[in-house]
Design a protein around this motif. Structure first.
Motif, short mmCIF file in Angstrom:
data_model
loop_
_atom_site.label_atom_id
_atom_site.label_comp_id
_atom_site.label_asym_id
_atom_site.label_seq_id
_atom_site.Cartn_x
_atom_site.Cartn_y
_atom_site.Cartn_z
N THR A 169 29.15 30.68 26.93
CA THR A 169 28.09 31.45 26.29
C THR A 169 28.46 32.93 26.23
OG1 THR A 169 26.40 29.89 27.02
CG2 THR A 169 25.65 32.10 26.43
N ILE A 170 28.99 33.46 27.31
CA ILE A 170 29.39 34.87 27.33
C ILE A 170 30.52 35.11 26.35
CG2 ILE A 170 30.47 36.67 28.76
CD1 ILE A 170 28.84 35.52 31.12
N ALA A 171 31.50 34.21 26.33
CA ALA A 171 32.62 34.36 25.41
C ALA A 171 32.16 34.33 23.96
CB ALA A 171 33.66 33.26 25.66
N ALA A 172 31.16 33.52 23.67
CA ALA A 172 30.70 33.37 22.29
C ALA A 172 29.77 34.49 21.85
CB ALA A 172 30.01 32.02 22.13
N GLU A 173 29.00 35.07 22.78
CA GLU A 173 27.91 35.96 22.39
C GLU A 173 28.08 37.43 22.78
OE1 GLU A 173 25.41 35.09 20.53
OE2 GLU A 173 25.79 32.94 20.49
N TYR A 174 28.69 37.71 23.92
CA TYR A 174 28.65 39.07 24.44
C TYR A 174 29.37 40.07 23.54
CZ TYR A 174 29.09 43.02 27.68
OH TYR A 174 29.06 44.28 28.26
N GLN A 175 30.59 39.76 23.15
CA GLN A 175 31.32 40.70 22.31
C GLN A 175 30.66 40.85 20.94
OE1 GLN A 175 35.46 39.74 21.51
NE2 GLN A 175 35.94 41.87 21.04
N ALA A 176 30.14 39.76 20.42
CA ALA A 176 29.48 39.82 19.11
C ALA A 176 28.26 40.75 19.15
CB ALA A 176 29.07 38.42 18.67
N ARG A 177 27.57 40.78 20.27
CA ARG A 177 26.35 41.59 20.37
C ARG A 177 26.61 43.03 20.80
NH1 ARG A 177 21.73 37.68 23.15
NH2 ARG A 177 22.23 35.77 22.00
N THR A 178 27.70 43.26 21.57
CA THR A 178 27.89 44.59 22.16
C THR A 178 29.20 45.27 21.77
OG1 THR A 178 29.03 43.77 24.15
CG2 THR A 178 26.60 43.81 24.19
N GLY A 179 30.15 44.51 21.24
CA GLY A 179 31.46 45.08 20.95
C GLY A 179 32.38 45.15 22.15
N LEU A 180 31.92 44.69 23.32
CA LEU A 180 32.72 44.70 24.54
C LEU A 180 33.05 43.27 24.96
CD1 LEU A 180 30.75 47.35 26.66
CD2 LEU A 180 32.89 47.71 25.41
N THR A 181 34.09 43.13 25.75
CA THR A 181 34.38 41.84 26.37
C THR A 181 34.06 41.94 27.86
OG1 THR A 181 36.69 42.47 26.73
CG2 THR A 181 36.19 41.22 24.73
N ALA A 182 33.63 40.85 28.43
CA ALA A 182 33.26 40.83 29.85
C ALA A 182 34.33 40.11 30.66
CB ALA A 182 31.92 40.12 30.03
N ASP A 183 34.55 40.59 31.87
CA ASP A 183 35.45 39.92 32.80
C ASP A 183 34.60 39.16 33.81
OD1 ASP A 183 37.81 41.06 31.69
OD2 ASP A 183 37.38 42.93 32.76
N ILE A 184 34.98 37.90 34.05
CA ILE A 184 34.19 37.03 34.92
C ILE A 184 35.01 36.68 36.15
CG2 ILE A 184 33.03 34.80 35.10
CD1 ILE A 184 32.52 34.93 32.11
N TYR A 185 34.39 36.83 37.32
CA TYR A 185 35.04 36.53 38.59
C TYR A 185 34.19 35.53 39.37
CZ TYR A 185 37.08 41.08 37.41
OH TYR A 185 37.67 42.14 36.76
N LEU A 186 34.80 34.43 39.75
CA LEU A 186 34.16 33.53 40.70
C LEU A 186 34.63 33.95 42.08
CD1 LEU A 186 34.30 29.98 39.09
CD2 LEU A 186 32.27 31.33 39.63
N CYS A 187 33.70 34.32 42.93
CA CYS A 187 34.06 34.90 44.23
C CYS A 187 33.52 34.07 45.38
CB CYS A 187 33.48 36.32 44.33
SG CYS A 187 34.16 37.48 43.13
N HIS A 188 34.06 34.34 46.54
CA HIS A 188 33.54 33.80 47.80
C HIS A 188 33.13 34.97 48.67
CE1 HIS A 188 36.29 30.64 46.31
NE2 HIS A 188 35.39 29.82 46.81
N SER A 189 32.25 34.69 49.63
CA SER A 189 31.93 35.72 50.60
C SER A 189 33.11 35.83 51.58
CB SER A 189 30.65 35.37 51.35
OG SER A 189 30.81 34.14 52.02
N GLY A 190 33.39 37.05 52.02
CA GLY A 190 34.55 37.27 52.87
C GLY A 190 34.19 37.97 54.17
N ALA A 191 35.19 38.15 55.02
CA ALA A 191 35.01 38.84 56.29
C ALA A 191 35.10 40.34 56.08
CB ALA A 191 36.07 38.39 57.29
N GLY A 192 34.56 41.10 57.03
CA GLY A 192 34.61 42.55 56.98
C GLY A 192 35.98 43.10 57.30
N ALA A 193 36.07 44.43 57.38
CA ALA A 193 37.34 45.14 57.50
C ALA A 193 38.09 44.75 58.78
CB ALA A 193 37.11 46.63 57.48
N PHE A 194 39.42 44.72 58.68
CA PHE A 194 40.26 44.48 59.86
C PHE A 194 41.64 45.05 59.62
CE2 PHE A 194 40.27 40.69 57.16
CZ PHE A 194 41.62 40.46 56.94
N ALA A 195 42.39 45.18 60.70
CA ALA A 195 43.77 45.66 60.62
C ALA A 195 44.62 44.93 61.66
CB ALA A 195 43.83 47.17 60.88
#
Length: 409
Positions: free
Chosen positions: A383-409
């Motif tokens: 749906t985003i690929a078909a509609e977003y650029q047509a309506r706004t002139g921009l392309t969107a980047d899509i990320y499927l993410c997971h929750s992660g751990a906090g900072a470490f070293a």
């Protein structure tokens, strides 16, 4: 990272964020730039906020998630009192500055390499804290920075950098800094040096996030309650590619407007104002100020309800709360954009009652966050690929993410 010192959660988070080839190339680049291998590599995640935007600096509640994407800082000690930094993702641009007292006191903003201001501000605040607490001063360090958070997208690349830097210095010089203090120093760097009056949410979730959990944070006393994320819903982030710039934007104006309403009620923050009190004072408040405050007060209630909905795995309730939050940010707080509104509408139409979507972050562009079942992912993408650029002139980047751990070293 130091061999043998990572928890299983840290190892998983790091492996999700960066593959072996990426990290090997990064450490090789450090060696080539500085003539020695890094003593350690620090990592801090970016974040996405599920709900509760512009409530943190009003001492309310927020509900962010640490991501499996973030910032790496490779570091080694130097024999002098210079900080030398290479920004791997900025064409290996190099910046250096001195740690002597006069240089720290008179450190200017860098208009040529603005990214370095987050390094300068963090080092300045960390140096002051060490002096206040009687710890030995910082010594020189060679640093290289890289990451995989999209810049200017509202996923807290700046907070991620600040927390990774503090972890790197703590590891190099055996400093005693807990997660809350690290977050406070990062916030201080943004408020007092960079010039963005942000709250503490971004730094705190980057410092202390937990995998498979959202952080219910009470910004009035920094009390934390980790809330399990529903296994039935996936986390999707959609970058509108409307670039944000909170410093110099209306972000600071929104904070000033909230403070004016708090002053009207004779309290220190909008956290102390109830919805009933606010509505009773509507006729006495300038309409714009009333709307700004209405967003904050109502959003606080939505955050607490969202924590309950997540724990129950109630996707319909989650969707209703996310929709209400977006409307409030768009209409009362006026920080959305037509492009972001378009994305939220497209995703929401596909999801129906199976999850929800809203803008996330400070606003004025950036990203949409969605919680959705796996079987809806392909349709949302199409749906985003078909509609977003047509309506706004921009392309969107899509990320499927997971929750992660906090900072470490």
């Amino acid at each position: 990272m130091k061999n043998g010192e990572l928890t299983q959660a840290h190892t998983l988070a790091f492996n999700q964020a960066f593959n072996q080839a990426f990290t090997q190339a990064f450490t090789q680049a450090f060696t080539q730039a500085f003539g020695q291998e890094p003593a350690l590599v620090a990592y801090a995640p970016g974040r996405v906020n599920l709900i509760g935007d512009h409530t943190d600096y009003n001492l309310g509640w927020v509900l962010p998630v640490a991501l499996d994407r973030g910032t790496l800082v490779a570091a080694s000690q130097r024999d002098d009192f210079q900080i030398q930094v290479v920004a791997r993702d900025m064409d290996n641009e190099q910046v250096s500055f001195s740690l002597d007292d006069q240089a720290m006191a008179q450190m200017p903003l860098d208009s040529v390499s603005p990214w370095s201001n987050y390094v300068r501000g963090t080092v300045k605040m960390l140096s002051a804290y060490l002096a206040e607490t009687g710890q030995p001063p910082l010594r020189g360090a060679s640093l290289m920075i890289t990451g995989n958070l999209p810049k200017g997208a509202g996923l807290s690349s700046s907070a991620s950098l600040e927390m990774a830097l503090i972890k790197a210095f703590a590891g190099l010089f055996d400093l005693k800094i807990d997660g809350i203090k690290a977050a406070q120093l990062g916030q201080q760097a943004e408020n007092e040096f960079v010039g963005c009056n942000c709250g503490i949410m971004d730094q705190l979730i980057s410092a202390m996030g937990e995998a498979e959990r959202a952080m219910l944070l009470d910004c009035s006393d920094l009390a934390i309650n980790q809330v399990a994320l529903p296994r039935s819903l996936s986390l999707m982030i959609i970058n509108s590619n409307v670039k944000r710039a909170l410093v110099g934007s209306e972000y600071n104006l929104r904070r000033e407007q909230c403070q004016k309403v708090a002053q009207y009620f004779g309290v220190s923050s909008l956290r102390q104002v109830s919805y009933k009190q606010l509505c009773q004072a509507e006729a006495s408040l300038e309409p714009t100020l009333f709307r700004r405050a209405r967003h904050v007060v109502s959003e606080n209630a939505r955050v607490l309800e969202m924590a309950e909905a997540l724990s129950a795995g109630d996707s319909a309730r989650i969707g209703r709360l996310m929709a209400a939050s977006h409307r409030s940010l768009r209409d009362d707080f006026a920080v959305s954009t037509p492009e972001v509104d378009c994305l939220v509408a497209l995703v929401s139409e596909v999801l129906g009652m199976d999850g929800g979507a809203r803008m996330t972050g400070g606003g004025f562009g950036g990203c949409v966050v969605a919680l959705l079942p796996e079987h809806k992912i392909a349709e949302v993408r199409e749906t985003i690929a078909a509609e977003y650029q047509a309506r706004t002139g921009l392309t969107a980047d899509i990320y499927l993410c997971h929750s992660g751990a906090g900072a470490f070293a």
